[in-house]
Each structure stands twice: as structure tokens, then as C-alpha cells.
Design an enzyme around this catalytic site. Sequence first.
Site, mmCIF file in Angstrom:
data_model
loop_
_atom_site.group_PDB
_atom_site.id
_atom_site.type_symbol
_atom_site.label_atom_id
_atom_site.label_comp_id
_atom_site.label_asym_id
_atom_site.label_seq_id
_atom_site.Cartn_x
_atom_site.Cartn_y
_atom_site.Cartn_z
ATOM 1 N N ASN A 86 36.725 41.018 34.535
ATOM 2 C CA ASN A 86 35.900 39.996 35.501
ATOM 3 C C ASN A 86 35.191 40.911 36.140
ATOM 4 O OD1 ASN A 86 37.259 39.981 38.179
ATOM 5 N ND2 ASN A 86 38.790 38.739 36.848
ATOM 6 N N ASP B 123 42.544 41.197 30.803
ATOM 7 C CA ASP B 123 42.439 41.963 31.942
ATOM 8 C C ASP B 123 43.862 41.998 32.466
ATOM 9 O OD1 ASP B 123 40.935 42.995 34.116
ATOM 10 O OD2 ASP B 123 40.438 40.972 34.722
#
Length: 169
Positions: free
Chosen positions: A24, A34
Site C-alpha cells: 500500500n 504485503d
Amino acid sequence: MTMITLVRGDITEQHVDAVVNAANSSLLGGGGVDGAIHRKGGPEILSACRDLRASHYGKGLPTGKAVATTAGNLPARWVIHTVGPRFLPDEDRSDLLASCYRESLKVADELGARTVAFPAVSAGIYGWPMEDAARIAVETVRGTETRAEEVRFVLFDERAYEVFADQLR
């Protein structure tokens, strides 16, 4: 000529020069790929991302761009963080998604990476339909000049693997 391969599995377990993180914009970890990369890679990745935020990316990494850090405890040398676009049904953002792949390969070339592992960027919580995400990923990698010898798409589930396999045929 770059070889494109598919693996069904966990991107954090890939023995490659560079693993691409579907990050992000904050670069400070999140969910999905992530979160997994930050958890398994350990605090060195987060520390390197904080350094990037303190220097060049005070407002975060822009969508479609890419930047590299250490890979920490991962079996890779580097993590290339790229921010995929959220899918919006009434707006064509495919150029931003393609940019993630192009920019990541550009960073890989700058690093001297010969093997690069990509997830299906934006096809998770960012809502990009898997068929379209796979088409954009494969077309972009095929159309991007790179010194990488292997680009590996690492897909977490059987459906994603099959969709990417269809694109490669």
C-alpha cells in the site's frame, strides 16, 4: 529472452533475486501479500520502508511506482514494493496496473536482479478481476524490455494459477 513461469504457492518462500510486494502507499505493511512479506521478512523491511518515507516518499509511494528495500529474512535479496491501483468499475485504471509491472522490472534491472517473483498485483483486496489482472500482467511483462532472465508469477490459489496459465497459452 525472458522466461515467464508460474508457481502455485507462497511468494515469501521464493528463492529469487527480487520479490515484488503488492504494497500500500504507506509502505508500512498491510494485509494480503504485503502483510505476509513484512511478517516473514522481519523488522528490517519495515525499517527500510520507514527510511524511504522519511526521505523520498514522505507522502507515500504513488500508485504504479516501485521502489526496492532489503528482503530481510526472506530467501530473496530484495523486495520491490509497488502500489497497485484499486479496481473501479467505472474508470479504466489498467495503465496504472501495467505501470506496476513495468516499474518493478525497471527497478529489478537497476538492482541487477535476474529472477523476479510477482504476485497478482491488485487482484486481492484491491478488487481487480483476476482474468483482467492476469491479462495485464502477462501482456506487460511480455512487452517490457528487461534483463531479468526469469519472471515468475507466484499465485496463492488454484483458480489464480489457472487464470494466469490461460493467459500464457
